[in-house]
Design a protein around this motif. Structure first.
Motif, PDB file in Angstrom:
ATOM      1  N   SER B  43       0.825  -1.216   0.000  1.00 36.55           N
ATOM      2  CA  SER B  43       0.000   0.000   0.000  1.00 36.55           C
ATOM      3  C   SER B  43       0.857   1.262   0.000  1.00 36.55           C
ATOM      4  O   SER B  43       0.405   2.320  -0.400  1.00 36.55           O
ATOM      5  CB  SER B  43      -0.950   0.005   1.190  1.00 36.55           C
ATOM      6  OG  SER B  43      -0.221  -0.210   2.384  1.00 36.55           O
ATOM      7  N   SER B  44       2.133   1.142   0.421  1.00 37.18           N
ATOM      8  CA  SER B  44       3.006   2.320   0.434  1.00 37.18           C
ATOM      9  C   SER B  44       3.629   2.576  -0.940  1.00 37.18           C
ATOM     10  O   SER B  44       4.419   3.498  -1.111  1.00 37.18           O
ATOM     11  CB  SER B  44       4.127   2.121   1.452  1.00 37.18           C
ATOM     12  OG  SER B  44       4.953   1.047   1.036  1.00 37.18           O
ATOM     13  N   PHE B  45       3.264   1.749  -1.933  1.00 38.47           N
ATOM     14  CA  PHE B  45       3.918   1.856  -3.229  1.00 38.47           C
ATOM     15  C   PHE B  45       3.231   2.834  -4.180  1.00 38.47           C
ATOM     16  O   PHE B  45       3.662   2.998  -5.306  1.00 38.47           O
ATOM     17  CB  PHE B  45       3.986   0.476  -3.897  1.00 38.47           C
ATOM     18  CG  PHE B  45       5.146  -0.360  -3.442  1.00 38.47           C
ATOM     19  CD1 PHE B  45       5.656  -0.245  -2.162  1.00 38.47           C
ATOM     20  CD2 PHE B  45       5.734  -1.266  -4.294  1.00 38.47           C
ATOM     21  CE1 PHE B  45       6.728  -1.006  -1.735  1.00 38.47           C
ATOM     22  CE2 PHE B  45       6.802  -2.052  -3.886  1.00 38.47           C
ATOM     23  CZ  PHE B  45       7.308  -1.913  -2.606  1.00 38.47           C
ATOM     24  N   GLY B  46       2.118   3.448  -3.722  1.00 37.61           N
ATOM     25  CA  GLY B  46       1.438   4.353  -4.635  1.00 37.61           C
ATOM     26  C   GLY B  46       0.477   3.595  -5.517  1.00 37.61           C
ATOM     27  O   GLY B  46      -0.107   2.593  -5.109  1.00 37.61           O
ATOM     28  N   SER B  47       0.335   4.059  -6.758  1.00 36.03           N
ATOM     29  CA  SER B  47      -0.736   3.539  -7.595  1.00 36.03           C
ATOM     30  C   SER B  47      -0.464   2.132  -8.118  1.00 36.03           C
ATOM     31  O   SER B  47       0.523   1.889  -8.818  1.00 36.03           O
ATOM     32  CB  SER B  47      -1.004   4.474  -8.771  1.00 36.03           C
ATOM     33  OG  SER B  47      -2.035   3.918  -9.559  1.00 36.03           O
ATOM     34  N   LEU B  48      -1.379   1.209  -7.761  1.00 37.08           N
ATOM     35  CA  LEU B  48      -1.368  -0.146  -8.324  1.00 37.08           C
ATOM     36  C   LEU B  48      -2.753  -0.395  -8.915  1.00 37.08           C
ATOM     37  O   LEU B  48      -3.248  -1.512  -8.943  1.00 37.08           O
ATOM     38  CB  LEU B  48      -1.076  -1.172  -7.209  1.00 37.08           C
ATOM     39  CG  LEU B  48       0.240  -1.010  -6.441  1.00 37.08           C
ATOM     40  CD1 LEU B  48       0.328  -2.049  -5.333  1.00 37.08           C
ATOM     41  CD2 LEU B  48       1.444  -1.152  -7.361  1.00 37.08           C
ATOM     42  N   SER B  49      -3.384   0.670  -9.392  1.00 36.50           N
ATOM     43  CA  SER B  49      -4.812   0.635  -9.705  1.00 36.50           C
ATOM     44  C   SER B  49      -5.153  -0.208 -10.925  1.00 36.50           C
ATOM     45  O   SER B  49      -6.258  -0.705 -11.052  1.00 36.50           O
ATOM     46  CB  SER B  49      -5.343   2.055  -9.913  1.00 36.50           C
ATOM     47  OG  SER B  49      -4.517   2.720 -10.853  1.00 36.50           O
ATOM     48  N   ASP B  50      -4.200  -0.364 -11.845  1.00 37.86           N
ATOM     49  CA  ASP B  50      -4.443  -1.257 -12.970  1.00 37.86           C
ATOM     50  C   ASP B  50      -3.101  -1.789 -13.466  1.00 37.86           C
ATOM     51  O   ASP B  50      -2.049  -1.390 -12.967  1.00 37.86           O
ATOM     52  CB  ASP B  50      -5.218  -0.557 -14.096  1.00 37.86           C
ATOM     53  CG  ASP B  50      -4.502   0.673 -14.627  1.00 37.86           C
ATOM     54  OD1 ASP B  50      -5.159   1.536 -15.207  1.00 37.86           O
ATOM     55  OD2 ASP B  50      -3.258   0.783 -14.447  1.00 37.86           O
ATOM     56  N   ALA B  51      -3.163  -2.667 -14.450  1.00 33.29           N
ATOM     57  CA  ALA B  51      -1.944  -3.325 -14.926  1.00 33.29           C
ATOM     58  C   ALA B  51      -0.918  -2.298 -15.392  1.00 33.29           C
ATOM     59  O   ALA B  51       0.274  -2.417 -15.095  1.00 33.29           O
ATOM     60  CB  ALA B  51      -2.281  -4.312 -16.038  1.00 33.29           C
TER      61      ALA B  51
END
Lengths: 146, 146
Positions: B43-51
């Motif tokens: 969760s600390s990695f920023g955007s993982l919202s899509d591939a």
């Protein structure tokens, strides 16, 4: 239920595979890398070594049978459960296959697909769609096992 | 202690020699896309919202390198993986609270990256050695959990 993009991806991947090539490879690897799975294939003859397994024509033939069955799923993405109802029952009632082994076969198959297609075709997105398809197939096979 | 044959040691060292520096990133990207619940640990990695976001995320890339270095420790200490990984195991259980099942998922993604990269060179014997190595690494990572 897969999205349209995922369905296209699965069909697209399948078109690049040869049932006759990949089926034997996937089954041979299952028997080599997870040797306890050999217990279900006593009728296939000599499985005494990796070389024996790779050269065994009955393994090759059966690999083609398995892939042919998977092709039915690719052609019936809307109704995988009923496509595999009879096969599922057979695997549980007649062959008494521990359902964990279905996952091992699909892992073996996925590795063969990755090897064949390489990283620029078997991308993360392709792997995602493929993995979902196989999970549905495995689930259909586990359906009759209770 | 794990017993390695000479052939197994050679297989692991050969694979390691062929892996590109981005292999860790590639495996991690696949894991986050194909098994999206694993994103909860990042969760600390920023955007993982899509591939697309995952593939371009710099923190994912950086962490992929960290993971690959960790794997390298096991490659260099094949006779002592358990002790080598003791601190990493404590870190993953007590600080990061990672469910150990997820190690297997990342391991599977590494296997696919290796298979896609090596193609036909990823023979059944080499696959067996690699999967044994991955299993030992996973067991070592899970060892300090209580």
């Amino acid at each position: 239920v897969e999205s349209q993009a995922e369905r296209s991806a699965i069909v697209g991947l399948w078109e690049q595979l040869s049932v006759d090539e990949i089926g034997p490879q996937a089954l041979a690897r299952l028997l080599i890398v997870y040797p306890w799975t050999q217990r279900y294939f006593a009728s296939l003859g000599d499985l005494s070594s990796p070389a024996a397994i790779m050269g065994n024509p009955k393994v090759a033939t059966h690999g083609k049978v398995v892939m042919g069955a998977l092709e039915k799923g690719v052609k019936n993405l809307d109704d995988i459960k009923s496509t595999y109802a009879a096969l599922s029952e057979m695997h549980s009632d007649k062959f008494h296959v521990d359902p964990d082994n279905f996952k091992l076969l699909t892992e073996s198959l996925t590795i063969c697909v990755a090897m064949k297609l390489g990283p620029s075709v078997f991308t993360a997105d392709a792997q995602d769609a493929w993995s979902k398809f196989l999970a549905v197939v495995v689930s259909a096979f586990c359906e009759q096992s209770r | 202690m794990v017993a390695w044959t000479d052939a197994e040691r050679k297989a692991i060292q050969d694979i390691w020699g062929k892996l590109k520096p981005a292999a860790g990133q590639k495996a991690l990207i696949r894991c986050l896309i194909v098994y999206p619940w694993t994103q909860r640990y990042f969760s600390s990695f920023g955007s993982l919202s899509d591939a697309a976001a995952i593939k371009s995320n710099k923190k994912v890339a950086a962490h992929g390198e960290v993971v690959l270095k960790g794997l390298g420790l096991a490659v260099k200490n094949m006779d002592n993986i358990k002790a080598t990984y003791a601190p990493l195991s404590v870190l993953h259980s007590e600080k990061l609270h990672v469910d150990p099942d997820n190690f297997r998922l990342l391991g599977d993604c590494f296997t696919i990256v290796v298979a896609a990269h090596l193609g036909r060179a990823f023979t059944a014997d080499i696959q067996a050695a690699w999967q044994k190595f991955v299993a030992v690494v996973i067991a070592a990572l899970a060892k300090q959990y209580h």
